[in-house]
Design an enzyme around this catalytic site. Structure first.
Site, mmCIF file in Angstrom:
data_model
loop_
_atom_site.group_PDB
_atom_site.id
_atom_site.type_symbol
_atom_site.label_atom_id
_atom_site.label_comp_id
_atom_site.label_asym_id
_atom_site.label_seq_id
_atom_site.Cartn_x
_atom_site.Cartn_y
_atom_site.Cartn_z
ATOM 1 N N ASN A 144 43.616 46.287 -63.192
ATOM 2 C CA ASN A 144 42.283 46.558 -62.670
ATOM 3 C C ASN A 144 42.452 47.579 -61.547
ATOM 4 O O ASN A 144 42.852 47.228 -60.430
ATOM 5 C CB ASN A 144 41.674 45.244 -62.152
ATOM 6 C CG ASN A 144 40.264 45.429 -61.631
ATOM 7 O OD1 ASN A 144 39.767 46.550 -61.517
ATOM 8 N ND2 ASN A 144 39.617 44.320 -61.320
ATOM 9 N N ARG B 193 40.730 46.919 -67.244
ATOM 10 C CA ARG B 193 39.313 46.698 -66.948
ATOM 11 C C ARG B 193 38.665 48.071 -66.743
ATOM 12 O O ARG B 193 39.123 48.871 -65.927
ATOM 13 C CB ARG B 193 39.167 45.880 -65.675
ATOM 14 C CG ARG B 193 37.714 45.742 -65.309
ATOM 15 C CD ARG B 193 37.522 45.116 -63.962
ATOM 16 N NE ARG B 193 36.102 44.969 -63.718
ATOM 17 C CZ ARG B 193 35.546 45.078 -62.531
ATOM 18 N NH1 ARG B 193 36.280 45.358 -61.471
ATOM 19 N NH2 ARG B 193 34.253 44.926 -62.397
ATOM 20 N N HIS C 109 29.700 42.888 -65.196
ATOM 21 C CA HIS C 109 30.342 41.566 -65.142
ATOM 22 C C HIS C 109 30.430 40.941 -66.533
ATOM 23 O O HIS C 109 30.541 39.721 -66.669
ATOM 24 C CB HIS C 109 29.542 40.564 -64.265
ATOM 25 C CG HIS C 109 29.613 40.820 -62.799
ATOM 26 N ND1 HIS C 109 28.570 40.508 -61.957
ATOM 27 C CD2 HIS C 109 30.589 41.328 -62.017
ATOM 28 C CE1 HIS C 109 28.901 40.818 -60.716
ATOM 29 N NE2 HIS C 109 30.116 41.322 -60.730
ATOM 30 N N ARG D 241 25.151 44.627 -51.421
ATOM 31 C CA ARG D 241 24.167 45.367 -52.233
ATOM 32 C C ARG D 241 22.804 44.678 -52.188
ATOM 33 O O ARG D 241 22.731 43.448 -52.230
ATOM 34 C CB ARG D 241 24.631 45.451 -53.688
ATOM 35 C CG ARG D 241 25.791 46.410 -53.890
ATOM 36 C CD ARG D 241 26.322 46.350 -55.304
ATOM 37 N NE ARG D 241 27.676 45.828 -55.313
ATOM 38 C CZ ARG D 241 28.339 45.472 -56.403
ATOM 39 N NH1 ARG D 241 27.776 45.574 -57.593
ATOM 40 N NH2 ARG D 241 29.566 45.005 -56.317
ATOM 41 N N GLU E 161 38.583 36.494 -65.550
ATOM 42 C CA GLU E 161 38.403 37.785 -66.234
ATOM 43 C C GLU E 161 39.721 38.307 -66.798
ATOM 44 O O GLU E 161 39.738 38.951 -67.842
ATOM 45 C CB GLU E 161 37.772 38.789 -65.259
ATOM 46 C CG GLU E 161 36.323 38.444 -64.961
ATOM 47 C CD GLU E 161 35.756 39.187 -63.767
ATOM 48 O OE1 GLU E 161 35.986 38.717 -62.631
ATOM 49 O OE2 GLU E 161 35.107 40.213 -63.954
#
Ligand code: AMP
Length: 397
Positions: free
Chosen positions: A9, A90, A179, A240, A383
């Site tokens: 990642n 990823r 996601h 955010r 993940e």
């Protein structure tokens, strides 16, 4: 011997890696290299012989991956002793092109490069990770797994913004969702926990970490999701804003004389929990709230109210809901937030059990009452394991 996948990642100034047994999900080693390009970087490597933390200066992602390889050689496990079958990457934005994981080749690199304007913070780093891994592991198949892929099942009514029609084709203006790797993993685990076939289960999945998103899942397929063209839309997040009246951009630009780029940055990095309270870390926010801090309380209230609103919206989208699933750092750990987000929804058949909800556990579990019509679950996301499984599914279809 088990099939291991090296999961990478790559972020703008970091590289996370994990060597995962695709069958069991067990990680033989994990590592993180931070502050790439700065004079004082840092590497953490955890393998069979424990964890080491090293200060080092790393100038590029290539050096970072070399440092990871070096850590495997010096601290184990030896990459030669394990049966590594692929490198799984990823990749944040796959646009409308990728509904499945795919082998990395020149065509894929070109397409992910074309998508950089839609994910300027993420795709360039993901690309760099793929280029470097291809150079350093030329004999291993490389597979890209996209955050957006799981949401490619959305129907046009759910992914289309009501804007001039030509924007969709000419500028890629639509909801993509993110996601997806986590939502896919958690949906599968939730069905398993319910003892049901994923194809028969309707779920609302709440991924609440630094980034937050809600997804309505019907029969294992995403039918609506809260993040949009970029990961800014939807729930309130650490830094955010989530949903916002789009007119605020123009208004602030005129009032403050700020360029739109700057406002974009403020909404991505200085808003959300941080903007409201000064604190983006949920644990710290909880401490401040407990100490009577009004701003921390407001941030918490706005955060849980937005979650509740999406639960209601996705309940309506799905018609019937078998389970609501909480995952990621906040979702898995913050019992008070889970209870507060679902408070007052008893008439919708949603009833949290206080004792189950507050019991400490890192396992997948039920936190609703036995007679709650909708089961409420906590499911730890993974993940890396999902990427490893998907990578394996590409090289051994
Ligand atoms: P993630 O992006 O999944 O790593 O989640 C990060 C967020 O989870 C941060 O806001 C953390 O403060 C929050 N978090 C992690 N552990 C806990 C915990 N035990 N209780 C509450 N929030 C937590």
């Amino acid at each position: 011997m088990s099939d291991h996948v090296l999961v990478i990642n790559a972020g703008s100034s970091s590289l996370k890696y994990s060597l995962v047994d695709a069958a069991s999900g067990e990680a033989a080693a994990i590592g993180l290299i931070e502050r790439i390009g700065e004079s004082e970087g840092h590497q953490l490597h955890r393998g069979p012989n424990g964890e080491t933390s090293t200060a080092l200066s790393i100038s590029s992602h290539e050096d970072a991956l070399k440092a990871a390889i070096n850590a495997f050689e010096t601290q184990g496990p030896s990459l030669d002793d394990l049966d590594i079958v692929a490198v799984g990457h990823r990749v944040v934005h796959g646009g409308s092109w990728f509904a499945d994981p795919v082998l990395v080749d020149d065509d894929l690199i070109a397409k992910v490069t074309e998508l950089v304007p839609l994910a300027p913070l993420h795709n360039p780093a993901n690309l760099e990770g793929m280029r470097v891994a291809r150079r350093l592991f030329p004999d291993l198949p490389q597979v890209a797994v996209f955050d957006t892929a799981f949401h490619q099942t959305l129907e046009p009514e759910a992914y289309t913004y009501a804007v001039p029609h030509e924007w969709l084709k000419e500028h890629g203006i639509r909801r993509y969702g993110f996601h997806g790797t986590s939502h896919a993993f958690v949906s599968g685990e939730a069905a398993r926990l319910l003892g049901r076939d994923p194809a028969d289960v309707n779920l609302i999945v709440l991924h609440l970490g630094n980034g937050c998103s809600a997804t309505a899942v019907r029969g294992g397929r995403s039918v609506d999701t809260s993040m949009g063209m970029t990961p800014l839309e939807g729930l309130v997040m650490g830094t955010r804003s989530g949903d916002l009246d789009p007119a605020i951009h123009g208004h602030l630009s005129r009032e403050l004389g700020l360029p739109l780029d700057k406002i974009d940055r403020l909404l991505n990095y200085e808003s959300g929990l941080k903007g409201l309270s000064g604190e983006n870390d949920f644990r710290e926010l909880s401490k401040r709230r407990a100490a009577g801090d009004d701003r921390a309380q407001l941030a918490f209230d706005v955060y849980r109210h937005r979650i509740k609103k999406y639960v209601g919206a996705y309940y309506a989208v799905l018609g019937t809901v078998d389970a609501i699933v909480f995952t990621a750092g906040v979702g898995q750990n913050a019992a008070e937030l889970r209870a507060a987000s679902l408070e007052g929804l008893e008439r919708l058949g949603i009833q949290i059990d206080d004792e189950r909800n507050t019991a400490s556990s890192d396992k997948a579990r039920v936190v609703s009452t036995d007679d709650s019509a909708v089961t409420v679950l906590v499911v730890p996301t993974n993940e890396e394991w999902q990427i490893a499984r998907e990578a394996l599914s590409v090289i051994r279809p």
